[in-house]
Design a protein around this motif. Structure first.
Motif, mmCIF file in Angstrom:
data_model
loop_
_atom_site.group_PDB
_atom_site.id
_atom_site.type_symbol
_atom_site.label_atom_id
_atom_site.label_comp_id
_atom_site.label_asym_id
_atom_site.label_seq_id
_atom_site.Cartn_x
_atom_site.Cartn_y
_atom_site.Cartn_z
ATOM 1 N N ILE A 306 1.162 -1.307 -0.037
ATOM 2 C CA ILE A 306 -0.008 -0.163 -0.198
ATOM 3 C C ILE A 306 1.065 1.441 0.458
ATOM 4 O O ILE A 306 0.500 1.651 -0.748
ATOM 5 C CB ILE A 306 -0.854 0.052 1.229
ATOM 6 C CG1 ILE A 306 -1.978 -1.310 1.186
ATOM 7 C CG2 ILE A 306 -1.446 1.298 1.331
ATOM 8 C CD1 ILE A 306 -2.613 -1.141 1.946
ATOM 9 N N LEU A 307 2.341 1.124 1.191
ATOM 10 C CA LEU A 307 3.088 2.847 1.256
ATOM 11 C C LEU A 307 4.056 2.701 -0.215
ATOM 12 O O LEU A 307 3.500 3.374 -0.628
ATOM 13 C CB LEU A 307 3.489 1.932 2.366
ATOM 14 C CG LEU A 307 3.148 2.170 3.556
ATOM 15 C CD1 LEU A 307 4.029 1.503 4.278
ATOM 16 C CD2 LEU A 307 2.546 3.524 3.441
ATOM 17 N N ILE A 308 4.045 1.460 -0.446
ATOM 18 C CA ILE A 308 4.916 1.247 -2.133
ATOM 19 C C ILE A 308 3.915 2.076 -3.527
ATOM 20 O O ILE A 308 4.333 3.434 -3.968
ATOM 21 C CB ILE A 308 5.274 -0.097 -2.295
ATOM 22 C CG1 ILE A 308 6.635 0.028 -1.793
ATOM 23 C CG2 ILE A 308 5.895 0.172 -3.529
ATOM 24 C CD1 ILE A 308 7.037 -1.096 -1.736
ATOM 25 N N ASP A 309 3.215 1.295 -2.872
ATOM 26 C CA ASP A 309 1.823 1.825 -5.073
ATOM 27 C C ASP A 309 1.327 3.567 -4.251
ATOM 28 O O ASP A 309 1.080 4.477 -5.145
ATOM 29 C CB ASP A 309 0.282 1.451 -4.498
ATOM 30 C CG ASP A 309 0.780 -0.196 -4.725
ATOM 31 O OD1 ASP A 309 2.092 -0.219 -6.121
ATOM 32 O OD2 ASP A 309 0.597 -0.733 -4.919
ATOM 33 N N ALA A 310 1.515 3.855 -2.699
ATOM 34 C CA ALA A 310 1.388 5.727 -2.290
ATOM 35 C C ALA A 310 2.324 6.465 -2.738
ATOM 36 O O ALA A 310 2.076 7.984 -2.927
ATOM 37 C CB ALA A 310 0.379 5.519 -1.637
ATOM 38 N N GLY A 311 3.469 5.679 -3.382
ATOM 39 C CA GLY A 311 4.712 6.626 -4.037
ATOM 40 C C GLY A 311 5.578 6.718 -2.476
ATOM 41 O O GLY A 311 6.726 8.186 -2.424
ATOM 42 N N ALA A 312 5.428 6.094 -0.838
ATOM 43 C CA ALA A 312 7.052 6.280 -0.334
ATOM 44 C C ALA A 312 8.027 6.174 -0.964
ATOM 45 O O ALA A 312 8.098 5.320 -2.189
ATOM 46 C CB ALA A 312 6.527 4.692 0.376
ATOM 47 N N ARG A 313 9.221 6.719 -0.463
ATOM 48 C CA ARG A 313 10.750 6.505 -0.548
ATOM 49 C C ARG A 313 11.116 5.611 -0.623
ATOM 50 O O ARG A 313 10.613 4.973 0.475
ATOM 51 C CB ARG A 313 11.222 7.963 -0.320
ATOM 52 C CG ARG A 313 10.679 9.573 -0.789
ATOM 53 C CD ARG A 313 11.141 10.734 -0.029
ATOM 54 N NE ARG A 313 12.736 10.967 0.016
ATOM 55 C CZ ARG A 313 13.447 10.802 0.439
ATOM 56 N NH1 ARG A 313 12.763 12.531 1.391
ATOM 57 N NH2 ARG A 313 15.251 11.336 -0.076
#
Length: 354
Positions: A306-313
């Motif tokens: 979820i975080l990666i798909d949301a653009g987490a660095r």
């Protein structure tokens, strides 16, 4: 043998010669030298002697208010408390000294030392700055047991100890009243959505912090607790009411997103990830980990996706130097699809998480 600038500087601090200390600093003296005889820094020496003017001078020159002495592990605040000058204690606290700093040898906090040295005036200053009442020494005494022992063994100065006891009693009553008055937090802890809605409708402050009682909710906002405990609908209600989605709690320095992923709450993670203004990449003060680090560290793959798909660095490193890819490799295994995707990713580019 000629003396060095370091030696002259320490000697001036011992003498309380503020003018000479200022002059040595102008000449380039290190503001944080240690006295070879005691292992104390200049700030600790000045603080222990209650020299408020010297303490201000050294702090203004950049003295380290956090460092510990090389033998007992006490900070400048511990030394100031021992010296008994309330103004010096206040200056150090205002400069950021940790009010509950613990010595590694005894486990004493500054408040415990203020009681031990029978300084009720200093006790008052520490309590005004939020000193904790429910901590324990390394030798097994709670603060209250420690205080009871002092009352028992001291034959002189009991009037000062009793003055301090009255301050402790007053602060305890205040803390209990503050906890009981925090109805919104009580509803969140109970997982009672209806009560949460009622409290918000009645005007409860959505970001009111729980008092510092040396407990699990210390300094937390209701949203931090809802995200930690998995109350998704309550979290949604609090966010709709304007809760700060980036509120930082004072214990681990974590934000609501850390709380959610650390405990594997995917629904709350997804909710927070799309909330306007969310900081996906906040690094906690304890270990420098982002929410993505925490999700991978605890093996919550869905939260990580979820975080990666949301653009987490992906390029941020914790205090141990590890990036998300390193945590994924260690915790999910090098052959795991997500670990492989992170290993091959270029920081700043999108990653296919599935």
């Amino acid at each position: 043998m000629a003396t060095t600038l370091h030696e002259e500087f320490i000697r001036a601090v011992h003498k309380g010669d503020t003018e000479s200390v200022s002059g040595f600093l102008t000449l380039g003296a290190d503001v944080d030298p240690r006295d070879p005889a005691s292992g104390l820094t200049a700030l600790m020496i000045a603080a222990g002697r209650g020299n408020a003017a010297m303490v201000r001078l050294l702090l203004d020159a950049g003295a380290d208010v956090y460092t510990a002495d090389s033998r007992g592990g006490g900070t400048a605040l511990h030394k100031a408390v021992q010296g008994g000058d309330g103004e010096t204690v206040r200056i150090l606290l205002d400069a950021g000294a940790f009010v509950d700093a613990v010595t590694p040898t005894t486990g004493h906090t500054p408040l415990m030392d203020a009681l031990w040295y029978k300084w009720p005036e200093v006790v008052a200053v520490l309590l005004d700055h939020g000193a904790g009442l429910n901590l324990s020494t390394h030798y097994g005494f709670s603060m209250r047991e420690h205080f009871a022992y002092e009352l028992n063994v001291n034959t002189r100065g009991k009037d000062r100890l009793l003055d301090a006891e009255r301050l402790l009693t007053s602060r305890t009553e205040t803390d209990n009243a503050a906890a009981e008055a925090h109805k919104l937090m009580g509803a969140v802890v109970a997982g009672d959505l209806g009560a949460v809605r009622q409290q918000l409708a009645e005007g409860a402050e959505v970001d009111e912090r729980f008092p510092l009682l040396n407990g699990f909710n210390d300094g937390h906002t209701p949203l931090l607790v809802a995200c930690r405990d998995g109350h998704e609908e309550i979290a949604r209600e609090l966010i709709a009411a304007g809760a700060d989605v980036n509120a930082v709690e004072p214990v681990f320095g974590a934000v609501p997103l850390h709380k959610a992923v650390y405990n594997g709450h995917t629904g709350i993670t997804a909710l927070l990830a799309i909330t306007p203004g969310i900081d996906l990449d906040f690094q906690g003060i304890t270990n420098g980990y982002t929410p993505l680090h925490d999700a991978l560290w605890h093996g919550y793959e869905e939260c990580a996706r979820i975080l990666i798909d949301a653009g987490a660095r992906l390029d941020l490193a914790g205090h141990d130097g590890k990036r998300a890819a390193d945590i994924a490799r260690e915790d999910l295994g090098a052959d795991h699809p997500l670990a492989r995707a992170l290993a091959g990713a270029t920081p700043g580019t999108a990653v296919r998480s599935n």
